[in-house]
Write an enzyme that holds these catalytic residues in place. Sequence first.
Site, mmCIF file in Angstrom:
data_model
loop_
_atom_site.group_PDB
_atom_site.id
_atom_site.type_symbol
_atom_site.label_atom_id
_atom_site.label_comp_id
_atom_site.label_asym_id
_atom_site.label_seq_id
_atom_site.Cartn_x
_atom_site.Cartn_y
_atom_site.Cartn_z
ATOM 1 N N GLU A 292 -23.540 -89.276 -23.884
ATOM 2 C CA GLU A 292 -22.270 -88.606 -23.585
ATOM 3 C C GLU A 292 -21.171 -89.122 -24.525
ATOM 4 O O GLU A 292 -21.042 -90.328 -24.740
ATOM 5 C CB GLU A 292 -21.880 -88.875 -22.134
ATOM 6 C CG GLU A 292 -20.560 -88.249 -21.720
ATOM 7 C CD GLU A 292 -20.122 -88.662 -20.322
ATOM 8 O OE1 GLU A 292 -19.241 -87.987 -19.761
ATOM 9 O OE2 GLU A 292 -20.678 -89.653 -19.787
ATOM 10 N N LYS A 349 -20.308 -79.533 -19.130
ATOM 11 C CA LYS A 349 -20.363 -80.175 -17.813
ATOM 12 C C LYS A 349 -19.632 -79.342 -16.771
ATOM 13 O O LYS A 349 -18.471 -78.950 -16.958
ATOM 14 C CB LYS A 349 -19.753 -81.582 -17.899
ATOM 15 C CG LYS A 349 -19.928 -82.409 -16.628
ATOM 16 C CD LYS A 349 -19.345 -83.803 -16.813
ATOM 17 C CE LYS A 349 -19.554 -84.649 -15.570
ATOM 18 N NZ LYS A 349 -18.939 -85.988 -15.708
ATOM 19 N N CYS A 401 -23.416 -87.369 -17.112
ATOM 20 C CA CYS A 401 -22.833 -88.430 -16.300
ATOM 21 C C CYS A 401 -23.231 -88.277 -14.836
ATOM 22 O O CYS A 401 -24.403 -88.155 -14.530
ATOM 23 C CB CYS A 401 -21.309 -88.464 -16.487
ATOM 24 S SG CYS A 401 -20.518 -89.945 -15.810
#
Length: 528
Positions: A292, A349, A401
């Site tokens: 990320e 995301k 995440c």
Amino acid sequence: MARQPKKPDSKNSDFRATEHKGPASLNGWVGSLVALLAGATLVLAFAPFAFWPAAVIAPAILFALIRRCGPGRALRLGWWFGLGQFGLGVSWVYESFTLFGGIVAPLAVMVTALFVMGLAVYPAVAAWLAVRITPRADWPSRAAAFVASWVLIEALRAWLFGGFPWLNLGISQVDGPLIGWLPVIGEYGITAILLTLAIILWRLSNRVSKHGPDWRRWLGPVGLLVFVPLASLPLHSLEWSEPTGQSLSIGVVQGNIAQMQKFDPEFFQRTLSIYRDLTDSLPEVDLVLWPETAIPRVIDDLPDLRAELDALARDRDFSLLAGTFERDETGRYYNSLLGFPDSVGGYRKRHLVPFGEYFPLRGLIERMPWLFQVPMSDLSPGGADQPPLRVGELTLGASICFEADFSRDIRASIPSADILVTVSNDSWFGDSFSPHQHLQMARARAIEFRRPMIRATNTGISAVIDADGQVRETLGTGKQGILVADVTPRRGATPVAHWGAWPTLAAMLVVLILAGWFAWRRRSNQSG
């Protein structure tokens, strides 16, 4: 003739006498301290400790404390339990606030304390609900309410305000004997089994204290405590999915860029150089995964870099997935996993972190810019209908995440995904419990959906996880390096992939209602 006083009901008098006081030896601050220590003990069930019996022992202590008390006392005991659980278990948030969030230490302590006290409300409400719905009930009704209310409130914690599923009880079984249930009934179903075992343990302790060394009185509870975990072991051998196609050779790159340097413009070229050099050191692979925000800039402002990475992927004949930021034509920014060449696709995301990636209270924060300074912390969520990532004929299910911490987020890519990939930047939390807990939840997702998972992080813990949750390759915290492995794609759907958590939660709601109904009937019969 004088009326004789009514004799107390021997069956219920002891319970009524202690209904609002609890066991005499555990009244007041002593009981609160025991609850606090029990909550802290629960943390031992999770990574990095992985002492799974604590997931039975700690709830058993809490139930013993609230067994004979009133709703108000149960609320306070549950809150103290939550303080112990989250005060120790998520203490790592202090590091992210003070080291990387720009908050001065005294204020970071206050913010962390408020965060922990807020989370402690959830077990407090669960304990209160269990007692409130079963006033003056016999122990089976209160035990059933305890199990159901814990599960339902735990599920609420994973949903409310974006959700925070850390230290969900069922996740503790990734290295425990009940893990075979995960693809069948999910983490909340395992939570219910653990709490049932906790009630059995409490019942056993009662019999031991009452009957001493009479082993015949222990036989039933001890048998159940041993039988349920052992009978669950064969479930883990069920595959639920099957291999499909040829294995995929993957390379994971862990740059180990310190969080204080990651967003420093003067360190940007050095960051790129580290990732280039590590990628060049890889042998021939099919897929390379960068973590990320490995590219901590908006890729749309770096056309030369984008062309360079595209050429690198074509020249080396591999697919590259790199974490970065994107900007669309409307000016919105996204936390993205971008594929090179373009045929791989990309993922934005969808499930953002409150206050870390977007501001629910933006108007208030704008008045206090000095309070919380996090780079790229006002992002937009990606769409729900994003096309899947493709590497050759294979489909990848992507998450970024803490999306990997939510079963519902990973379930969105099943059953089409052959392999799961997740990227994260756990450098926010240093070498604390967090990276270990994060890896534990990623392993749970692999087991739950019976898919291999590739995990790339900035500072660790990167890992290659098999479909049974076993970590085949790993790079620990604070290390720079690469992982290389062959991963076998899989197809098929587990029961949880089909139904999600809804059957378990619906069953727990029915249990809670029935426990309340039986308690009401018992009270009505007593008053009649």
